[in-house]
Design an enzyme around this catalytic site. Sequence first.
Site, mmCIF file in Angstrom:
data_model
loop_
_atom_site.group_PDB
_atom_site.id
_atom_site.type_symbol
_atom_site.label_atom_id
_atom_site.label_comp_id
_atom_site.label_asym_id
_atom_site.label_seq_id
_atom_site.Cartn_x
_atom_site.Cartn_y
_atom_site.Cartn_z
ATOM 1 N N LYS A 1 0.859 -1.179 0.000
ATOM 2 C CA LYS A 1 0.000 0.000 0.000
ATOM 3 C C LYS A 1 0.895 1.228 0.000
ATOM 4 O O LYS A 1 1.515 1.570 1.015
ATOM 5 C CB LYS A 1 -0.905 0.048 1.239
ATOM 6 N N GLU B 1 9.916 1.305 10.518
ATOM 7 C CA GLU B 1 10.900 2.390 10.385
ATOM 8 C C GLU B 1 10.115 3.673 10.504
ATOM 9 O O GLU B 1 9.367 4.052 9.602
ATOM 10 C CB GLU B 1 11.646 2.303 9.052
ATOM 11 N N CYS C 1 13.506 11.440 7.556
ATOM 12 C CA CYS C 1 13.512 11.035 8.961
ATOM 13 C C CYS C 1 14.900 11.052 9.579
ATOM 14 O O CYS C 1 15.030 11.076 10.803
ATOM 15 C CB CYS C 1 12.855 9.670 9.135
ATOM 16 N N GLU D 1 9.142 15.976 15.687
ATOM 17 C CA GLU D 1 9.586 15.875 14.299
ATOM 18 C C GLU D 1 8.788 16.844 13.428
ATOM 19 O O GLU D 1 7.625 16.609 13.116
ATOM 20 C CB GLU D 1 9.410 14.438 13.791
#
Length: 496
Positions: free
Chosen positions: A192, A266, A300, A398
């Site tokens: 997906k 992750e 990231c 973040e």
Amino acid sequence: MTATVHRAADAAPLAEGKDLPPSLHFIGGAFVDTAAERFTEVIDPSSEDVIARVPEGNREDVDRAVAAAVGAKEEWARLVPKERSEVLHAIADRLAEHTDVLVRLEAANTGKPLSVARDDVDGTIDTFRFIAGALRATTSMAAGDYVEDHLSVILREPLGVVGLVTPWNYPLMMAAWKIAPTLGAGNTLVIKPSEQTPLTTLKFAELVADLLPPGVVNVVTGDGPVVGARLAEHPDIAMIALTGSVGSGRAVARTAAESLKRVHLELGGKAPVVIFEDADLEAAAVALRTAGYWNSGQECGAACRVLVHASVADRFTEELVREVGKLIVGDPRAGEHVDIGPLVSKAHFDRVRGYLGRARSQGVRAAIGGSSLDGPGYFVAPTVLVDVPEGAEIAREEVFGPVVTVETFTDENEAIRRANDVPFGLSASVWTENARRSHAVAARLDAGTVWVNSHLVLANEVPWGGFKGSGYGRDLSLYALDDYSRTKHVMHHHGR
């Protein structure tokens, strides 16, 4: 200095017509009609134009795709490593033949500068080439008698069907990071892609359809709470692997726990950049111009949180602001000179602006940038924030935009404590000319990757993955093949 958005005089689309893949699910080796009642508009974030409309898949679509993968898994698993390797090499060759269209499609869907999109495609190709070689050279514990008259043999076996969920920041490359080891280990899969950036994953399926047996690779587009959740709960899926947000990771892990399937996550990062007083400040600033702002900071592992020794903080900040001021913001159609594109969506654009606004209200100062830029498109100026107090939201959460914060410290223990004092543990870097210090500090940083005197340098031969809130499991390297396979011990009694 105020950044401006470079735009093309000719605003022709980067990808159109036959460049675009069919806007359908890919199941059982073909694009299939959908009964979907709802579709997602895929937006070019540079222009805010609609590129395509893709179906919002449902549970039934996922079940069809999983059934196709189940039907194909035995044949694919029986292939010897050489045969699977040759298929992966053929995939790499096919992608290389279509590099140009993949670059343009990725740039159109994500707003990436052409140089960044090209790097992604090159990395995708190399991922398949590396795994193609690595799967023929896997190693394991030596066969032998570990109990008298009993021969132990260790086997590496495929898991079966793997569900993959990939993010919007690196749509094609993150797909490759998961597809290549999944196939290399002998599994079949259902993937997906992000509903915001599905086009290159669908194009991948179109390009390689004739290279794989039907059902080995399947693509279902749609939302995470529907398609992703069904993959995580499906009883015929042996493993779910996700690259995405911490929230998405938690949701997948909770759902997968019901069937005790393997989970590979992750997730996010908030990489500390620890700069000591003896560091080469100019080299650090030059490196952070790339490592902090690559892909508009939607990375990231981005070098987004600087901790610099107080005695050199002013000098380093001047160097960094000078380097960031050289970055060129623009629409990828403006040309190869563009360094930074837009953020991926209106929702993410508003999220990053929210962080910047709250930081200003808390007394944080922008040494450069600090605001959005005129549209169309979701552009934010490359930003360096200073006067950042310890524990500030902007330095702990973040942001995932072109924003680097600068904080100061006075001694090594303080630097390490503050570097580790965030929920994430994906990556970090240490800047010092003292070799002993570099080893000692790197060992104490709670991150899956630590660079010394560099940042955001990756290679397919070495693992990528994090600790703490950044998830578990490893992408890239031989460790990925281990993650996507299982160990079986077979013991033969041979006493006479």
